[in-house]
Scaffold this active site. Structure first.
Site, PDB file in Angstrom:
ATOM      1  N   TYR A 181     -26.304 -26.558   8.721  1.00  6.77           N
ATOM      2  CA  TYR A 181     -27.612 -25.922   8.537  1.00  6.77           C
ATOM      3  C   TYR A 181     -28.732 -26.935   8.331  1.00  6.77           C
ATOM      4  O   TYR A 181     -29.894 -26.630   8.523  1.00  6.77           O
ATOM      5  CB  TYR A 181     -27.582 -24.954   7.350  1.00  6.77           C
ATOM      6  CG  TYR A 181     -26.706 -23.735   7.555  1.00  6.77           C
ATOM      7  CD1 TYR A 181     -25.920 -23.611   8.686  1.00  6.77           C
ATOM      8  CD2 TYR A 181     -26.670 -22.712   6.629  1.00  6.77           C
ATOM      9  CE1 TYR A 181     -25.113 -22.512   8.882  1.00  6.77           C
ATOM     10  CE2 TYR A 181     -25.862 -21.602   6.816  1.00  6.77           C
ATOM     11  CZ  TYR A 181     -25.083 -21.510   7.948  1.00  6.77           C
ATOM     12  OH  TYR A 181     -24.291 -20.421   8.141  1.00  6.77           O
ATOM     13  N   LYS A 215     -11.718 -27.190   8.964  1.00  9.38           N
ATOM     14  CA  LYS A 215     -11.264 -27.085  10.359  1.00  9.38           C
ATOM     15  C   LYS A 215     -10.818 -28.493  10.753  1.00  9.38           C
ATOM     16  O   LYS A 215     -11.339 -29.108  11.705  1.00  9.38           O
ATOM     17  CB  LYS A 215     -12.426 -26.556  11.222  1.00  9.38           C
ATOM     18  CG  LYS A 215     -12.051 -26.212  12.645  1.00  9.38           C
ATOM     19  CD  LYS A 215     -11.194 -24.984  12.784  1.00  9.38           C
ATOM     20  CE  LYS A 215     -10.832 -24.725  14.233  1.00  9.38           C
ATOM     21  NZ  LYS A 215      -9.702 -23.786  14.394  1.00  9.38           N
ATOM     22  N   ASP A 234      -9.916 -20.488  10.499  1.00  6.61           N
ATOM     23  CA  ASP A 234      -9.495 -19.292  11.253  1.00  6.61           C
ATOM     24  C   ASP A 234      -8.309 -18.618  10.564  1.00  6.61           C
ATOM     25  O   ASP A 234      -8.247 -17.386  10.442  1.00  6.61           O
ATOM     26  CB  ASP A 234      -9.163 -19.643  12.712  1.00  6.61           C
ATOM     27  CG  ASP A 234      -8.468 -20.989  12.864  1.00  6.61           C
ATOM     28  OD1 ASP A 234      -8.334 -21.718  11.857  1.00  6.61           O
ATOM     29  OD2 ASP A 234      -8.037 -21.319  13.974  1.00  6.61           O
ATOM     30  N   ASP A 265     -20.608 -19.301   4.356  1.00  7.60           N
ATOM     31  CA  ASP A 265     -21.551 -18.232   4.668  1.00  7.60           C
ATOM     32  C   ASP A 265     -20.790 -17.035   5.244  1.00  7.60           C
ATOM     33  O   ASP A 265     -20.961 -15.882   4.826  1.00  7.60           O
ATOM     34  CB  ASP A 265     -22.566 -18.775   5.691  1.00  7.60           C
ATOM     35  CG  ASP A 265     -23.747 -17.852   5.887  1.00  7.60           C
ATOM     36  OD1 ASP A 265     -23.759 -16.793   5.261  1.00  7.60           O
ATOM     37  OD2 ASP A 265     -24.634 -18.190   6.685  1.00  7.60           O
ATOM     38  N   ASP A 321     -19.079 -13.383   3.018  1.00  5.95           N
ATOM     39  CA  ASP A 321     -19.414 -12.017   3.445  1.00  5.95           C
ATOM     40  C   ASP A 321     -18.158 -11.227   3.773  1.00  5.95           C
ATOM     41  O   ASP A 321     -18.048 -10.036   3.477  1.00  5.95           O
ATOM     42  CB  ASP A 321     -20.334 -12.042   4.671  1.00  5.95           C
ATOM     43  CG  ASP A 321     -21.799 -12.113   4.269  1.00  5.95           C
ATOM     44  OD1 ASP A 321     -22.060 -12.312   3.068  1.00  5.95           O
ATOM     45  OD2 ASP A 321     -22.669 -11.992   5.142  1.00  5.95           O
TER      46      ASP A 321
END
Ligand SMILES: NC(=O)c1ccc[n+]([C@@H]2O[C@H](COP(=O)([O-])OP(=O)(O)OC[C@H]3O[C@@H](n4cnc5c(N)ncnc54)[C@H](O)[C@@H]3O)[C@@H](O)[C@H]2O)c1
Length: 477
Positions: free
Chosen positions: A145, A195, A227, A251, A255
């Protein structure tokens, strides 16, 4: 004399003022019961501030936050301000600058699914029976970001968009220390999500996590690829306790976890800063949801996310674990009694308003003695955890920011014996002893302040002063 905590109260828009009113009533009751003082200073933020001053984050609001030990935030935004240019809209022009200004590098979002509300989860009943609570710790100021270069340009006649993922080792160390420190006060299980099979950033992330794990041998660290993590949360949510991950993955996963609980009105959050504000770890505490304009002004919003945000503030900024646990217990009891706001109501339970829910929780806060009896199990666990901490070697401080880093702990089963010196591991058996971590935190700030003022001294004198100050404060409580 009792301690005074200075708190900036930013109620914002929509349901914000309604749920904040309940949280403030409860905070004041806690202060009364546990004999501490709160100095609450309200300021305008978001759409309400735009209407009054033309700016979503007026100078006075920022000044109030700067002068405070923590920010209790509600939520901002709503259709009324959606036509403004994006950079002037409430969320973008108020919340993001606050995060940036206060270097809020760690976002903590508990995904709490109480047993009585597990039917609200979209998962199969057998997967969530008995409820679960997963704490997701997301790095908030690094990664994709914020990395440079970033932008869109035309190259060889084609438009290309570039985002860059960058993490410095110190940034990973900082969040890793925090995650381990929190994990060791819970079930001592930390899952790091990355990852590492594809990304250089994740290789660094994983290597740093492994390195820092040596400082916290009581915490079991495991690694999951992002994943796989997304699948495992759905397959077996009850097997997780604390999860730490970088900005983008956090992020998305936070959620997903919130969704698994099925009730956004129950979920608080904390964004922790770098601890430069006074003696306390600075943080911004807010519900995970937004301003819910669809139900604003009707008195039906669920105040629990805001109330649990108060509990997080007391725990993470002010180290008032007992008071935080008391609030959480009152919430659990109220839900167990069958009271529900509209968002979590189901047949057979009692529908209540925002105020009725707040009042009921308030009424369930126990007196100090009763609370001690009731919370004995949890307090014992935390005290045992703290007793197990022993200062045995010094490691590099993560960029001056997490003062509790330079410790290595012994496995929790092993108790340490106190010697009565300033560096004695704490959680002492005496009732009015500051904990080791409190002394360490205070000593760190005393040392920093001493150095910035050019006053001679050393670490030992900082520790002695810290212990004396804290003992005096506890005695005065
Ligand atoms: N941190 C923040 O301030 C923040 C976060 C998210 C969204 N927003 C803003 O909030 C506004 C509405 O956004 P949205 O609708 O996407 O998300 P939202 O979280 O406000 O609402 C989503 C749904 O959840 C319900 N809900 C949320 N909190 C609730 C509570 N405490 N009790 C009962 N029901 C609750 C709402 O009624 C709505 O049906 C937008 O302007 C958005 O920009 C602000």
């Amino acid at each position: 004399m009792s301690l005074t905590y200075k708190i900036a109260v930013l109620a914002g828009d929509g349901i914000g003022p309604e749920v904040m009113a309940e949280a403030i009533d409860l905070l004041q009751k806690c202060a009364e019961l546990d004999r501490f003082q709160v100095d609450l200073n309200e300021s305008l933020v978001g759409g309400a501030a735009i209407d009054a001053t033309g700016k979503a984050l007026p100078k006075e609001t920022l000044a109030n936050c700067e002068a405070s030990d923590a920010i209790l935030f509600s939520s901002v935004g709503g259709p009324k301000w959606e036509r403004l240019p994006p950079g002037e809209q409430p969320e973008r022009a108020a919340l993001l600058p606050l995060r940036k200004h206060f270097h809020l590098f760690a976002n903590l979002r508990p995904a709490l699914c109480l047993p009585e509300l597990s039917a609200a989860s979209p998962l199969r009943p057998d997967l969530v029976q008995g409820g679960f609570e997963i704490l997701c710790i997301r790095e908030l100021t690094g990664g994709l970001y914020f990395g440079q270069p970033k932008g869109t340009r035309v190259e060889h006649g084609e438009t290309i968009a570039i985002d860059t993922m960058v993490y410095r080792k110190s940034e990973v160390e900082r969040i890793a220390h925090l995650a381990f420190q929190i994990a060791r006060t819970r079930k001592r299980k930390l899952v790091s999500v990355d990852k590492a099979n594809v990304l250089e950033n994740s290789l660094l992330w994983r290597a740093v996590l492994k390195e820092i794990a040596a400082v916290y041998p009581a915490v079991e660290l495991t690694h999951l690829l992002v994943d796989n993590a997304a699948m495992q949360f759905i397959r077996a949510p009850k097997t997780f306790d604390v999860v730490v991950t970088e900005n983008l993955f956090g992020d998305i996963l936070s959620d997903e976890l919130a969704m698994l609980t099925g009730s956004i009105g129950m979920l608080p959050s904390a964004s922790l800063g770098t601890g430069q504000h006074g003696f306390y770890r600075f943080g911004l505490y807010e519900p995970s949801g937004g301003s819910a304009p669809d139900i604003a002004g009707q008195g039906i919003a669920n105040p629990i996310a805001q109330i649990l945000s108060v509990a997080m503030m007391l725990r993470y900024s002010f180290e008032l674990e007992e008071t935080a646990a008391r609030i959480e217990s009152a919430v659990r009891k109220t839900i167990a009694k069958g009271l529900r706001t509209k968002d979590i109501w189901s047949v057979g339970t009692k529908l209540v308003s925002t105020k009725e829910m707040g009042d009921e929780i308030n009424g369930k806060l126990l007196t100090r003695n009763n609370c001690k009896m009731e919370g004995e199990e949890k307090s014992k666990k935390v005290a045992k955890e703290k007793r197990s901490v022993k200062k045995s070697k010094t490691v590099a401080l993560p960029a001056k920011e997490i003062p509790a880093a330079p410790v290595a702990e012994k496995p929790a089963t092993r108790k340490t014996t106190g010697s009565g010196t300033a560096k004695r591991p704490a959680g002492s058996s005496k009732a009015k002893e500051p904990s080791y971590e409190q002394v360490q935190l205070r000593a760190y700030f005393i040392g920093e302040r001493r150095k910035s003022l050019g006053i001679p001294g050393d670490e030992t004198s900082d520790w002695v002063q810290a212990e004396l100050e804290l003992k005096a404060e506890l005695a005065a409580k």
